[in-house]
Design a protein around this motif. Structure first.
Motif, PDB file in Angstrom:
ATOM      1  N   ALA A 232      -6.552   0.363   0.832  1.00 41.19           N
ATOM      2  CA  ALA A 232      -5.241   0.959   1.223  1.00 41.19           C
ATOM      3  C   ALA A 232      -5.485   1.956   2.387  1.00 41.19           C
ATOM      4  O   ALA A 232      -4.790   2.227   3.082  1.00 41.19           O
TER       5      ALA A 232
ATOM      6  N   CYS B 180      -0.836  -4.229  -5.070  1.00 38.43           N
ATOM      7  CA  CYS B 180       0.679  -3.401  -4.957  1.00 38.43           C
ATOM      8  C   CYS B 180       1.259  -3.110  -6.282  1.00 38.43           C
ATOM      9  O   CYS B 180       0.753  -4.102  -7.097  1.00 38.43           O
TER      10      CYS B 180
ATOM     11  N   ALA C 229       4.447  -1.989  -2.446  1.00 44.07           N
ATOM     12  CA  ALA C 229       4.291  -3.096  -1.308  1.00 44.07           C
ATOM     13  C   ALA C 229       5.051  -2.629  -0.108  1.00 44.07           C
ATOM     14  O   ALA C 229       4.671  -2.983   0.886  1.00 44.07           O
TER      15      ALA C 229
ATOM     16  N   LEU D  54       2.602  -0.617   2.022  1.00 41.98           N
ATOM     17  CA  LEU D  54       1.799  -1.449   2.879  1.00 41.98           C
ATOM     18  C   LEU D  54       2.435  -2.166   3.873  1.00 41.98           C
ATOM     19  O   LEU D  54       2.068  -2.128   5.042  1.00 41.98           O
TER      20      LEU D  54
ATOM     21  N   VAL E 115      -0.431  -9.536   0.826  1.00 43.35           N
ATOM     22  CA  VAL E 115      -1.045  -8.727  -0.132  1.00 43.35           C
ATOM     23  C   VAL E 115      -1.554  -9.546  -1.203  1.00 43.35           C
ATOM     24  O   VAL E 115      -1.145 -10.457  -1.504  1.00 43.35           O
TER      25      VAL E 115
ATOM     26  N   LYS F  53       4.254  -8.466  -9.218  1.00 46.22           N
ATOM     27  CA  LYS F  53       3.836  -7.670  -8.119  1.00 46.22           C
ATOM     28  C   LYS F  53       3.784  -8.731  -6.933  1.00 46.22           C
ATOM     29  O   LYS F  53       4.338  -8.433  -5.948  1.00 46.22           O
TER      30      LYS F  53
END
Length: 254
Positions: free
Chosen positions: A49, A71, A85, A88, A96, A117
Protein backbone atom coordinates in the motif's frame (compact mmCIF):
# COMPACT_ATOMS: atom_id res chain seq x y z
CA UNK A 1 -9.56 -22.25 -30.49
CA UNK A 2 -9.47 -18.48 -30.07
CA UNK A 3 -9.51 -17.11 -26.55
CA UNK A 4 -12.78 -15.59 -25.41
CA UNK A 5 -11.35 -14.18 -22.19
CA UNK A 6 -8.52 -11.65 -22.12
CA UNK A 7 -5.54 -13.13 -20.22
CA UNK A 8 -4.43 -11.39 -17.04
CA UNK A 9 -0.97 -11.76 -15.49
CA UNK A 10 -0.96 -10.24 -12.01
CA UNK A 11 2.10 -9.76 -9.82
CA UNK A 12 1.59 -9.84 -6.05
CA UNK A 13 4.65 -8.19 -4.54
CA UNK A 14 3.46 -9.07 -1.01
CA UNK A 15 5.45 -7.31 1.75
CA UNK A 16 8.39 -6.47 -0.46
CA UNK A 17 9.65 -3.22 -1.91
CA UNK A 18 11.24 0.04 -0.82
CA UNK A 19 11.16 3.24 -2.83
CA UNK A 20 13.87 3.23 -5.46
CA UNK A 21 14.03 -0.52 -6.07
CA UNK A 22 10.25 -0.83 -6.32
CA UNK A 23 10.01 2.02 -8.80
CA UNK A 24 12.83 0.50 -10.85
CA UNK A 25 10.90 -2.80 -10.91
CA UNK A 26 7.69 -1.08 -11.99
CA UNK A 27 9.48 0.84 -14.73
CA UNK A 28 11.23 -2.35 -15.85
CA UNK A 29 7.88 -4.05 -16.32
CA UNK A 30 6.43 -1.03 -18.11
CA UNK A 31 9.43 -0.70 -20.41
CA UNK A 32 9.41 -4.42 -21.19
CA UNK A 33 5.72 -4.38 -21.96
CA UNK A 34 6.18 -1.38 -24.22
CA UNK A 35 8.92 -3.09 -26.21
CA UNK A 36 6.80 -6.23 -26.61
CA UNK A 37 3.82 -4.15 -27.76
CA UNK A 38 1.40 -6.75 -26.41
CA UNK A 39 -2.21 -5.69 -26.75
CA UNK A 40 -3.91 -9.04 -26.24
CA UNK A 41 -3.29 -9.48 -22.50
CA UNK A 42 -3.33 -7.45 -19.29
CA UNK A 43 -0.39 -6.99 -16.92
CA UNK A 44 -1.05 -5.96 -13.35
CA UNK A 45 1.32 -5.22 -10.47
CA UNK A 46 0.14 -5.14 -6.86
CA UNK A 47 2.74 -3.41 -4.66
CA UNK A 48 2.45 -2.78 -0.91
CA UNK A 49 0.00 0.00 0.00
CA UNK A 50 2.89 2.39 0.71
CA UNK A 51 3.90 2.20 -2.95
CA UNK A 52 0.61 2.08 -4.85
CA UNK A 53 0.55 5.79 -5.70
CA UNK A 54 4.25 5.97 -6.61
CA UNK A 55 4.05 2.85 -8.77
CA UNK A 56 0.91 4.13 -10.49
CA UNK A 57 2.76 7.33 -11.34
CA UNK A 58 5.83 5.39 -12.50
CA UNK A 59 3.84 3.31 -15.01
CA UNK A 60 1.56 6.12 -16.15
CA UNK A 61 1.30 6.19 -19.91
CA UNK A 62 2.02 2.46 -20.19
CA UNK A 63 -0.43 -0.43 -20.37
CA UNK A 64 0.60 -1.73 -16.92
CA UNK A 65 -2.27 -1.79 -14.43
CA UNK A 66 -1.87 -1.28 -10.68
CA UNK A 67 -3.70 -2.95 -7.81
CA UNK A 68 -3.74 -3.22 -4.04
CA UNK A 69 -3.13 -6.33 -1.95
CA UNK A 70 -6.03 -5.92 0.46
CA UNK A 71 -8.70 -3.47 1.55
CA UNK A 72 -11.04 -2.89 4.47
CA UNK A 73 -14.77 -3.41 4.07
CA UNK A 74 -15.58 0.12 5.28
CA UNK A 75 -14.87 3.31 3.29
CA UNK A 76 -13.44 5.13 6.33
CA UNK A 77 -13.42 5.12 10.11
CA UNK A 78 -11.54 4.03 13.21
CA UNK A 79 -9.60 1.16 11.65
CA UNK A 80 -5.97 1.81 12.49
CA UNK A 81 -3.53 0.31 10.03
CA UNK A 82 -6.16 -0.58 7.44
CA UNK A 83 -6.70 0.90 4.01
CA UNK A 84 -10.03 1.54 2.31
CA UNK A 85 -10.79 0.52 -1.25
CA UNK A 86 -11.49 4.17 -1.97
CA UNK A 87 -7.97 5.04 -0.85
CA UNK A 88 -6.53 2.51 -3.26
CA UNK A 89 -8.65 3.89 -6.08
CA UNK A 90 -7.53 7.42 -5.20
CA UNK A 91 -3.91 6.24 -5.35
CA UNK A 92 -4.29 4.92 -8.88
CA UNK A 93 -5.33 1.30 -8.36
CA UNK A 94 -7.78 -0.49 -10.64
CA UNK A 95 -7.79 -3.90 -8.89
CA UNK A 96 -7.44 -5.27 -5.38
CA UNK A 97 -6.57 -8.76 -4.15
CA UNK A 98 -8.96 -10.05 -1.48
CA UNK A 99 -8.97 -13.30 0.45
CA UNK A 100 -5.40 -14.33 -0.25
CA UNK A 101 -4.55 -17.44 1.79
CA UNK A 102 -1.95 -15.48 3.72
CA UNK A 103 -4.68 -13.06 4.81
CA UNK A 104 -7.05 -15.90 5.61
CA UNK A 105 -4.37 -17.66 7.67
CA UNK A 106 -2.42 -14.79 9.25
CA UNK A 107 -5.44 -12.58 9.94
CA UNK A 108 -8.23 -15.12 10.33
CA UNK A 109 -10.24 -13.77 7.42
CA UNK A 110 -13.47 -15.69 6.83
CA UNK A 111 -15.36 -16.10 3.60
CA UNK A 112 -17.84 -13.50 4.86
CA UNK A 113 -15.03 -11.00 5.47
CA UNK A 114 -13.64 -11.64 1.99
CA UNK A 115 -17.08 -11.14 0.45
CA UNK A 116 -17.46 -7.82 2.29
CA UNK A 117 -14.08 -6.69 0.94
CA UNK A 118 -15.07 -7.66 -2.60
CA UNK A 119 -18.24 -5.61 -2.20
CA UNK A 120 -16.12 -2.71 -0.94
CA UNK A 121 -13.98 -2.99 -4.06
CA UNK A 122 -17.07 -2.65 -6.22
CA UNK A 123 -18.23 0.32 -4.20
CA UNK A 124 -14.92 2.06 -4.92
CA UNK A 125 -14.82 1.14 -8.60
CA UNK A 126 -12.14 -1.55 -8.25
CA UNK A 127 -12.13 -5.10 -9.60
CA UNK A 128 -11.57 -7.63 -6.80
CA UNK A 129 -9.35 -10.65 -7.38
CA UNK A 130 -10.98 -13.16 -5.04
CA UNK A 131 -8.51 -15.84 -3.94
CA UNK A 132 -9.52 -19.38 -3.06
CA UNK A 133 -7.59 -22.60 -2.51
CA UNK A 134 -7.27 -25.70 -0.38
CA UNK A 135 -4.64 -26.63 2.20
CA UNK A 136 -2.50 -29.76 1.91
CA UNK A 137 -4.56 -31.46 4.63
CA UNK A 138 -7.78 -30.68 2.79
CA UNK A 139 -6.32 -31.94 -0.47
CA UNK A 140 -5.09 -35.19 1.08
CA UNK A 141 -8.53 -35.70 2.62
CA UNK A 142 -10.09 -35.49 -0.85
CA UNK A 143 -11.92 -32.26 -0.01
CA UNK A 144 -10.46 -29.96 -2.65
CA UNK A 145 -13.63 -29.53 -4.69
CA UNK A 146 -15.82 -29.14 -1.59
CA UNK A 147 -13.50 -26.49 -0.16
CA UNK A 148 -13.42 -24.54 -3.43
CA UNK A 149 -17.20 -24.72 -3.75
CA UNK A 150 -17.65 -23.43 -0.21
CA UNK A 151 -15.20 -20.58 -0.69
CA UNK A 152 -16.88 -19.50 -3.93
CA UNK A 153 -20.31 -19.56 -2.35
CA UNK A 154 -19.10 -17.66 0.72
CA UNK A 155 -16.59 -15.23 -0.82
CA UNK A 156 -18.12 -14.10 -4.12
CA UNK A 157 -20.85 -11.48 -3.67
CA UNK A 158 -24.21 -11.60 -5.36
CA UNK A 159 -24.35 -9.49 -8.48
CA UNK A 160 -20.95 -10.57 -9.78
CA UNK A 161 -20.26 -10.05 -13.47
CA UNK A 162 -17.32 -10.91 -15.67
CA UNK A 163 -16.31 -7.23 -15.78
CA UNK A 164 -16.40 -6.91 -11.99
CA UNK A 165 -14.72 -10.13 -10.86
CA UNK A 166 -11.54 -12.16 -11.20
CA UNK A 167 -11.06 -15.42 -9.29
CA UNK A 168 -7.61 -16.77 -8.45
CA UNK A 169 -7.10 -20.42 -7.57
CA UNK A 170 -4.07 -20.76 -5.32
CA UNK A 171 -3.64 -24.13 -3.65
CA UNK A 172 -2.21 -23.12 -0.28
CA UNK A 173 0.34 -25.93 -0.32
CA UNK A 174 1.85 -24.62 -3.57
CA UNK A 175 2.39 -20.99 -2.53
CA UNK A 176 6.09 -20.24 -2.16
CA UNK A 177 6.98 -23.93 -1.83
CA UNK A 178 8.17 -24.65 -5.35
CA UNK A 179 5.52 -27.37 -5.55
CA UNK A 180 2.82 -27.17 -8.20
CA UNK A 181 -0.15 -29.35 -9.06
CA UNK A 182 -0.06 -31.17 -12.38
CA UNK A 183 -1.52 -29.45 -15.40
CA UNK A 184 -4.43 -31.89 -15.29
CA UNK A 185 -5.07 -31.06 -11.63
CA UNK A 186 -5.07 -27.34 -12.39
CA UNK A 187 -7.43 -27.83 -15.32
CA UNK A 188 -9.79 -29.95 -13.24
CA UNK A 189 -9.82 -27.43 -10.40
CA UNK A 190 -10.51 -24.53 -12.76
CA UNK A 191 -13.28 -26.43 -14.52
CA UNK A 192 -14.86 -27.10 -11.12
CA UNK A 193 -14.51 -23.45 -10.12
CA UNK A 194 -16.18 -22.27 -13.31
CA UNK A 195 -19.00 -24.74 -12.77
CA UNK A 196 -19.53 -23.53 -9.20
CA UNK A 197 -19.44 -19.90 -10.34
CA UNK A 198 -22.46 -20.76 -12.46
CA UNK A 199 -24.44 -20.79 -9.25
CA UNK A 200 -23.33 -17.23 -8.46
CA UNK A 201 -23.39 -15.46 -11.81
CA UNK A 202 -24.84 -16.07 -15.25
CA UNK A 203 -21.57 -14.73 -16.65
CA UNK A 204 -19.46 -17.56 -15.21
CA UNK A 205 -18.19 -18.57 -18.70
CA UNK A 206 -16.67 -15.11 -19.13
CA UNK A 207 -15.10 -14.65 -15.65
CA UNK A 208 -11.31 -14.73 -15.74
CA UNK A 209 -9.75 -17.48 -13.63
CA UNK A 210 -6.11 -17.16 -12.62
CA UNK A 211 -3.79 -19.88 -11.32
CA UNK A 212 -1.32 -19.01 -8.57
CA UNK A 213 1.25 -21.04 -6.68
CA UNK A 214 4.96 -21.20 -7.59
CA UNK A 215 4.39 -19.89 -11.13
CA UNK A 216 7.74 -19.20 -12.82
CA UNK A 217 9.09 -18.50 -16.25
CA UNK A 218 10.02 -22.13 -16.81
CA UNK A 219 6.61 -23.62 -15.94
CA UNK A 220 4.28 -20.81 -16.98
CA UNK A 221 3.62 -21.93 -20.55
CA UNK A 222 2.45 -25.37 -19.44
CA UNK A 223 0.29 -24.06 -16.60
CA UNK A 224 -1.23 -21.25 -18.64
CA UNK A 225 -2.15 -23.66 -21.42
CA UNK A 226 -4.33 -25.70 -19.06
CA UNK A 227 -8.07 -25.63 -19.64
CA UNK A 228 -10.00 -22.72 -18.09
CA UNK A 229 -6.80 -20.93 -17.04
CA UNK A 230 -6.94 -17.28 -18.08
CA UNK A 231 -3.74 -16.05 -16.50
CA UNK A 232 -1.69 -16.18 -13.34
CA UNK A 233 -1.35 -14.57 -9.93
CA UNK A 234 2.41 -14.50 -9.50
CA UNK A 235 4.23 -14.10 -6.19
CA UNK A 236 8.01 -14.23 -5.88
CA UNK A 237 8.66 -14.33 -9.62
CA UNK A 238 6.92 -10.96 -10.00
CA UNK A 239 9.76 -9.28 -8.09
CA UNK A 240 12.03 -9.57 -11.12
CA UNK A 241 10.88 -7.73 -14.23
CA UNK A 242 12.44 -10.20 -16.69
CA UNK A 243 10.89 -13.20 -14.94
CA UNK A 244 7.48 -11.56 -14.70
CA UNK A 245 7.57 -10.58 -18.37
CA UNK A 246 8.62 -14.12 -19.32
CA UNK A 247 5.49 -15.41 -17.60
CA UNK A 248 3.37 -12.86 -19.42
CA UNK A 249 4.97 -13.85 -22.71
CA UNK A 250 4.11 -17.50 -22.04
CA UNK A 251 0.41 -16.87 -22.58
CA UNK A 252 -0.59 -18.52 -25.82
CA UNK A 253 -1.80 -16.09 -28.45
CA UNK A 254 -4.99 -16.60 -30.39
Amino acid sequence: MARTRRPLIAGNWKMNGLGADALALAKGVADGLGKAAWNDRDLLVCPPATLVMAVAQAVRGSAVLVGGQDCHAKPSGAHTGDIAAEMLRDSGAAFVIVGHSERRTDHGETDAAVRAKAEAAWRAGLVPIVCIGETLAEREAGRTFAVLAGQIKGSVPAGATAAKLVVAYEPVWAIGTGKTPTVAEVANAHAHIRKELGGVTAEAPQVRLLYGGSVKGDNAAELLAAGDVDGALVGGASLKADEFLAIAKAVQRG
